[in-house]
Write an enzyme that holds these catalytic residues in place. Sequence first.
Site, PDB file in Angstrom:
ATOM      1  N   SER A 166     -85.668 -83.257  -3.895  1.00  0.00           N
ATOM      2  CA  SER A 166     -86.079 -81.890  -4.226  1.00  0.00           C
ATOM      3  C   SER A 166     -87.549 -81.781  -4.574  1.00  0.00           C
ATOM      4  O   SER A 166     -88.149 -80.708  -4.407  1.00  0.00           O
ATOM      5  CB  SER A 166     -85.223 -81.363  -5.386  1.00  0.00           C
ATOM      6  N   ASP A 344     -87.001 -76.223 -16.438  1.00  0.00           N
ATOM      7  CA  ASP A 344     -86.707 -76.949 -15.204  1.00  0.00           C
ATOM      8  C   ASP A 344     -87.677 -78.122 -15.112  1.00  0.00           C
ATOM      9  O   ASP A 344     -88.892 -77.952 -15.213  1.00  0.00           O
ATOM     10  CB  ASP A 344     -86.883 -76.020 -13.999  1.00  0.00           C
ATOM     11  N   HIS A 346     -88.517 -79.912 -12.563  1.00  0.00           N
ATOM     12  CA  HIS A 346     -89.273 -80.073 -11.327  1.00  0.00           C
ATOM     13  C   HIS A 346     -90.743 -79.710 -11.539  1.00  0.00           C
ATOM     14  O   HIS A 346     -91.065 -78.777 -12.287  1.00  0.00           O
ATOM     15  CB  HIS A 346     -88.681 -79.203 -10.222  1.00  0.00           C
TER      16      HIS A 346
END
Length: 369
Positions: A166, A344, A346
């Site tokens: 991802s 998050d 990421h």
Amino acid sequence: MKRKPLLPPLTRILLLGPLVCACFAMEGEGAASAGFVKADSPEVLVEGRYATTPEGGVRMGFPGVILHLKVEASALDFRVKASSNDVYFDVSVDGSAPLRLQAKEGEGVYPLFHAAAAGVHRIEIVRSTESWEGVCEVQGFELGAGGRLLAPDPLPARKLMFIGDSITCGSSIDVRPGEPQLGNQRSDANLSYGMELARRLHAQVALVSYGGRGVIRDWQGIRDTTNAPQFYERALPDDPKSHWDPRRYVPDAIGICLGTNDFSQGIPDQNEFVNAYVEFVRKIRRDAPNAWIFLIGSPIVWDEPGKPPRGSVLTAYIAEVAQKLDDPRVEVAPVRHYPGHTYDAHPTAAEHQAMATELEPRFRKALGW
């Protein structure tokens, strides 16, 4: 390509909303003339991994696939068939900052631009989301009266490939004021470190990446799924029948950013992980015998206080992979830990830019670019 502006949702809907319109038969020779032009026509350059259909469509599962067009027209629409409501594109006309376009589930026709008078325009359409968010088929393009697709500008001779999860897909990267913090439209491969590196190095790029997957297991610890050694072989990552012929795109350099999901359920067995990674790189080397291969690691996995030292262990595992391969064109390219968003883990868009800045000198030095 410039980063997209933070336009309010209503503005984007007015500019790039779905249309209902008729299709026409293809006309003309050489440059494609007014009417409907299939997506696999020679006037449409496709950058990245994709599959074609017998009807002339271009199917996309991997993120970051780019359609390049050069058109002389006052209007251009494109027809897309999407498997979900979570298929998004970035659309740029004449180098402008990209606008986000959502393709709704089913078949639809969407405007790319409408102008008062005909002119020559260059369009880039980037699939910004990934396979689990929906597979799509770009069926073709519809030109208004007098419009035609011209022979496209050639792509750069340099070629890059980035293999990963991802992070490489650009998951959760595109957060805008006034919009929900979470949601599939937050993904945007166009803002990822790999796409940014390609722009800086004036190279083509292919993202061979899938969120939640690893070298030996996915983020849930599942081994018998499509992990990187499996989806690497495919044109569409979720379709085992879509074999990709590696001769179609032989990169000069490859970045591999894996390990985050292998370590998400704890530290994996050293021999299993290292040996599988070594075999995977050997498979890649088979397809790209002269490419530089950079083992990037993970900006998410780090040594958290009071927990097992996952970051240090992953770094050691990757170093062992490089040692076992004993290949002068395989290089470890670690990146720093990036904290991501508060909601998050990421990396943010700015952090992807920072990752590209970390990696750029290594790529330039190795490749002489």
